[in-house]
Design a protein around this motif. Structure first.
Motif, PDB file in Angstrom:
ATOM      1  N   LEU A  39       0.844  -1.201   0.000  1.00 38.13           N
ATOM      2  CA  LEU A  39       0.000   0.000   0.000  1.00 38.13           C
ATOM      3  C   LEU A  39       0.879   1.251   0.000  1.00 38.13           C
ATOM      4  CD1 LEU A  39      -2.761  -1.076   2.554  1.00 38.13           C
ATOM      5  CD2 LEU A  39      -3.044  -0.709   0.100  1.00 38.13           C
ATOM      6  N   ALA A  40       1.913   1.249   0.858  1.00 42.65           N
ATOM      7  CA  ALA A  40       2.781   2.428   0.944  1.00 42.65           C
ATOM      8  C   ALA A  40       3.490   2.675  -0.379  1.00 42.65           C
ATOM      9  CB  ALA A  40       3.801   2.245   2.061  1.00 42.65           C
ATOM     10  N   MET A  41       4.043   1.619  -0.976  1.00 45.15           N
ATOM     11  CA  MET A  41       4.785   1.830  -2.217  1.00 45.15           C
ATOM     12  C   MET A  41       3.887   2.258  -3.362  1.00 45.15           C
ATOM     13  SD  MET A  41       8.077  -0.632  -2.824  1.00 45.15           S
ATOM     14  CE  MET A  41       8.660  -0.073  -4.418  1.00 45.15           C
ATOM     15  N   SER A  42       2.701   1.651  -3.418  1.00 48.10           N
ATOM     16  CA  SER A  42       1.807   2.057  -4.508  1.00 48.10           C
ATOM     17  C   SER A  42       1.271   3.470  -4.258  1.00 48.10           C
ATOM     18  CB  SER A  42       0.678   1.048  -4.689  1.00 48.10           C
ATOM     19  OG  SER A  42       0.011   0.825  -3.471  1.00 48.10           O
ATOM     20  N   ALA A  43       1.143   3.850  -2.983  1.00 51.21           N
ATOM     21  CA  ALA A  43       0.750   5.231  -2.690  1.00 51.21           C
ATOM     22  C   ALA A  43       1.832   6.181  -3.186  1.00 51.21           C
ATOM     23  CB  ALA A  43       0.527   5.417  -1.190  1.00 51.21           C
ATOM     24  N   GLY A  44       3.100   5.808  -2.976  1.00 54.45           N
ATOM     25  CA  GLY A  44       4.202   6.616  -3.487  1.00 54.45           C
ATOM     26  C   GLY A  44       4.088   6.803  -4.994  1.00 54.45           C
ATOM     27  N   THR A  45       3.756   5.700  -5.677  1.00 54.60           N
ATOM     28  CA  THR A  45       3.577   5.767  -7.124  1.00 54.60           C
ATOM     29  C   THR A  45       2.506   6.790  -7.499  1.00 54.60           C
ATOM     30  OG1 THR A  45       4.232   3.486  -7.445  1.00 54.60           O
ATOM     31  CG2 THR A  45       2.828   4.446  -9.135  1.00 54.60           C
ATOM     32  N   LEU A  46       1.361   6.683  -6.864  1.00 59.12           N
ATOM     33  CA  LEU A  46       0.254   7.589  -7.179  1.00 59.12           C
ATOM     34  C   LEU A  46       0.663   9.041  -6.890  1.00 59.12           C
ATOM     35  CD1 LEU A  46      -2.786   5.597  -5.757  1.00 59.12           C
ATOM     36  CD2 LEU A  46      -2.192   5.959  -8.156  1.00 59.12           C
ATOM     37  N   MET A  47       1.341   9.235  -5.769  1.00 62.38           N
ATOM     38  CA  MET A  47       1.646  10.600  -5.356  1.00 62.38           C
ATOM     39  C   MET A  47       2.756  11.225  -6.182  1.00 62.38           C
ATOM     40  SD  MET A  47       1.163   9.823  -1.352  1.00 62.38           S
ATOM     41  CE  MET A  47       1.343  11.453  -0.658  1.00 62.38           C
ATOM     42  N   SER A  48       3.541  10.385  -6.882  1.00 61.98           N
ATOM     43  CA  SER A  48       4.600  10.953  -7.726  1.00 61.98           C
ATOM     44  C   SER A  48       4.004  11.791  -8.853  1.00 61.98           C
ATOM     45  CB  SER A  48       5.456   9.833  -8.311  1.00 61.98           C
ATOM     46  OG  SER A  48       4.692   9.101  -9.252  1.00 61.98           O
ATOM     47  N   LEU A  49       2.702  11.634  -9.073  1.00 57.04           N
ATOM     48  CA  LEU A  49       2.055  12.416 -10.128  1.00 57.04           C
ATOM     49  C   LEU A  49       1.947  13.889  -9.772  1.00 57.04           C
ATOM     50  CD1 LEU A  49      -0.749  10.068 -11.448  1.00 57.04           C
ATOM     51  CD2 LEU A  49       0.970  11.235 -12.812  1.00 57.04           C
ATOM     52  N   PHE A  50       1.921  14.207  -8.479  1.00 61.68           N
ATOM     53  CA  PHE A  50       1.872  15.640  -8.187  1.00 61.68           C
ATOM     54  C   PHE A  50       2.733  16.112  -7.025  1.00 61.68           C
ATOM     55  CE2 PHE A  50      -1.308  14.597  -5.085  1.00 61.68           C
ATOM     56  CZ  PHE A  50      -2.242  13.786  -5.725  1.00 61.68           C
ATOM     57  N   TYR A  51       3.656  15.271  -6.569  1.00 62.70           N
ATOM     58  CA  TYR A  51       4.618  15.780  -5.588  1.00 62.70           C
ATOM     59  C   TYR A  51       6.010  15.602  -6.149  1.00 62.70           C
ATOM     60  CZ  TYR A  51       0.811  15.821  -2.230  1.00 62.70           C
ATOM     61  OH  TYR A  51      -0.362  16.072  -1.589  1.00 62.70           O
ATOM     62  N   SER A  52       6.938  16.422  -5.669  1.00 62.25           N
ATOM     63  CA  SER A  52       8.280  16.292  -6.224  1.00 62.25           C
ATOM     64  C   SER A  52       8.975  15.080  -5.625  1.00 62.25           C
ATOM     65  CB  SER A  52       9.089  17.566  -6.000  1.00 62.25           C
ATOM     66  OG  SER A  52       9.139  17.862  -4.639  1.00 62.25           O
ATOM     67  N   VAL A  53       9.921  14.568  -6.411  1.00 63.41           N
ATOM     68  CA  VAL A  53      10.618  13.341  -6.080  1.00 63.41           C
ATOM     69  C   VAL A  53      11.896  13.705  -5.333  1.00 63.41           C
ATOM     70  CG1 VAL A  53      11.704  11.294  -7.070  1.00 63.41           C
ATOM     71  CG2 VAL A  53       9.671  12.282  -8.156  1.00 63.41           C
ATOM     72  N   THR A  54      11.951  13.408  -4.063  1.00 62.89           N
ATOM     73  CA  THR A  54      13.135  13.704  -3.262  1.00 62.89           C
ATOM     74  C   THR A  54      13.273  12.631  -2.176  1.00 62.89           C
ATOM     75  OG1 THR A  54      13.434  15.009  -1.218  1.00 62.89           O
ATOM     76  CG2 THR A  54      11.634  15.634  -2.628  1.00 62.89           C
ATOM     77  N   PRO A  55      14.488  12.391  -1.713  1.00 59.13           N
ATOM     78  CA  PRO A  55      14.660  11.386  -0.650  1.00 59.13           C
ATOM     79  C   PRO A  55      13.916  11.768   0.632  1.00 59.13           C
ATOM     80  CG  PRO A  55      16.771  11.858  -1.698  1.00 59.13           C
ATOM     81  CD  PRO A  55      15.792  12.860  -2.229  1.00 59.13           C
ATOM     82  N   GLU A  56      13.510  13.023   0.758  1.00 60.92           N
ATOM     83  CA  GLU A  56      12.795  13.445   1.966  1.00 60.92           C
ATOM     84  C   GLU A  56      11.283  13.242   1.860  1.00 60.92           C
ATOM     85  OE1 GLU A  56      14.272  14.149   4.732  1.00 60.92           O
ATOM     86  OE2 GLU A  56      16.195  13.910   3.705  1.00 60.92           O
TER      87      GLU A  56
END
Lengths: 284, 240
Positions: free
Chosen positions: A199-216
């Motif tokens: 769930l967490a990883m797929s949420a990351g996938t979905l959220m990459s559509l409108f949040y910036s990609v950073t280690p933080e």
């Protein structure tokens, strides 16, 4: 009034993603009684894997769900089997620190490999929007929200209708009775950790559509996940959905009417307020 | 008694102390056997050891001609022994029906689950009325019935029952013991731990008395019930 409606609906859309992102944390706590600080790691990994697949092969983020969800399950189950399981009888703070360690390692490996620059993932529909009467909505938000809701429906189905889901709930409610009924508790633990991480990883996938990609990325959204889970009630699907939407709306309203800089303050305030109220509940 | 349960020389340690000091007992198929004793005598530990929840330090447990000493709780259920724990321990936030269905976990790949469910709802009609209700909202007696039904869903040939009448009103206790009789009638053996010594020995063919992790007395149900020492120790009065 139009602004208000737009902001409101947009907040609801983001809120469903918040709920989806947070649910894994609640599920893992409910079944294993472990606070999964590595949740932040899985969120961030989801974002990076998605970004990398898009950057390297041009794969659409929604397609990469087919990669990140199973990958998250495998990684989560592996972390449980190799690390968490060994600490099953130790005090909670031990697993807390262990999983915090997992997160630190993942975060620093990401810094090492990808550097600290913010990146973003642009698809053909990233900047598209849809006008519904007076309300204008961003397409990515609609799509992501729809996928989150779909995820929730699938999850509810699994928990309610499948043997694995029933076993998960049984272990969460009374582990001893589950063992007596022949349910293999350690396998259920690994499964729960796997589902939570998927769930967490797929949420990351979905959220990459409108949040910036950073280690933080994980740091910011782990906190919001906590907020949603504490507010919504650990494993209560309905409660978490409402809490996620509530947080999304509160954030968007704050950002619009007060200042964008205050957006992330909302979750802090809500978390503190929720904890204080829970405390009062517990004492009363 | 090849097809029943045989426990021989069973020792269980708890934090270094010997909770069971080498007990041997047998339960034939279709037999109800009572396990009596004061608190801390080792009754629950015995049941937990048979179920594979408390590891056996020494000794052997055989069921239906097969050794089950160290096969683990899931496999014990699969071998045909189901456990109704003390205090019923139903899953409170699941419906009665979900509790029942999940009781069949060990045999979920076999056929006949629906028929089994029907049989259990006939045996325990109260559960049929409460099927859609959350188990946490049931009364104490209904909860005990749900726990019994859940255990029966695993299609066991033997039930381990830990204090099934604890905390129930006398009328409900009657129902519980009627249910135990009905279960025996279905051909299921029962190893019964009960603090209600008279009721237990009335229903049991045989009984064992545990004291300090050892079996100090065994005999037929009637025989133990009339035994002056048993009466003295557990009923607080001499045989009349």
């Amino acid at each position: 009034m139009t602004d208000f409606l737009s902001v409101l609906v947009s907040g609801v859309l983001v809120g469903t993603v918040y709920a989806y992102m947070a649910y894994g944390l609640g599920l893992i706590y409910g079944v294993l009684r472990v606070v999964n600080l590595a949740h932040g790691a899985f969120l961030t990994l989801g974002v990076y894997v998605t970004w990398w697949l898009h950057f390297t092969f041009g794969i659409d983020p929604l397609v990469s769900l087919l990669v990140t969800a199973p990958l998250g399950f495998g990684l989560g189950a592996a972390v449980e089997r190799t690390l968490v399981f060994r600490l099953r009888d130790s005090p909670p703070v031990t697993t807390l620190l262990l999983l915090f360690g997992v997160w630190l390692i993942v975060r620093n490996v990401l810094y090492l490999v990808f550097g600290g620059t913010d990146r973003s993932l642009l698809t053909s529909y990233s900047l598209e929007s849809l006008a519904l009467g007076p309300v204008t909505l961003s397409i990515p938000r609609i799509v992501v929200s729809a996928f989150s809701l779909l995820g929730f429906v699938a999850l509810a189905f699994v928990l309610k209708r499948t043997w694995a889901g029933l076993a998960l709930r049984a272990v969460a409610q009374d582990r001893g009775a589950a063992a007596l009924s022949g349910i293999p508790v350690d396998r259920v633990w690994a499964t729960a950790f796997g589902i939570g991480s998927a769930l967490a990883m797929s949420a990351g996938t979905l959220m990459s559509l409108f949040y910036s990609v950073t280690p933080e990325f994980g740091a910011r959204f782990l906190l919001k996940s906590f907020c949603v889970v504490v507010l919504g009630g650990l494993t209560n699907i309905g409660g978490i959905l409402v809490a996620g939407i509530g947080l999304g709306v509160a954030e968007d309203l704050t950002a619009f009417y007060i200042h964008t800089g205050f957006r992330d303050v909302v979750s802090f305030l809500v978390l503190v307020a929720a904890l204080v109220m829970r405390r009062v509940d517990a004492e009363g | 008694m090849k097809d029943g349960l045989q426990v021989s020389g069973l020792e269980v340690r708890r934090g270094g102390a010997r909770a069971l000091r080498g007990i041997s007992l047998a339960v034939g198929s279709r037999e109800v056997v009572a396990l009596l004793g004061a608190n801390g005598a080792g009754k629950t530990t015995t049941l937990r050891a048979i179920s594979g929840l408390s590891p056996a330090w020494r000794g052997e447990i055989h069921f239906a001609g097969r050794e089950i000493t160290r096969i683990g709780p899931a496999a014990v259920v699969g071998a045909g022994i189901a456990h109704v724990p003390e205090g019923s321990r139903v899953w409170p936030e699941m419906t009665v029906m979900e509790n029942l269905r999940l009781g069949a976990w060990a045999v979920r790949r076999k056929s006949g689950l629906t028929r089994r469910l029907d049989e259990i709802l006939t045996l325990l009609p109260r559960l049929a009325e409460r099927a859609g209700q959350l188990a946490g909202t049931l009364s104490g007696g209904e909860r005990q019935m749900a726990a019994i039904g859940r255990a029966l869903m695993a299609a066991p040939r033997m039930l381990l029952m830990d204090e099934p009448s604890l905390g129930l009103s006398p009328r409900v206790v009657d129902t519980v013991f009627d249910t135990i009789r009905a279960i025996r009638g279905e051909g299921v053996a029962v190893l019964l731990v009960e603090q209600n010594v008279v009721r237990a020995l009335e229903i049991a063919e045989r009984g064992y008395v545990l004291e300090g992790g050892r079996i100090v007395r065994e005999g037929g149900g009637r025989e133990l019930l009339e035994d002056p020492e048993v009466r003295q120790a557990y009923l607080g009065r001499a045989a009349g």
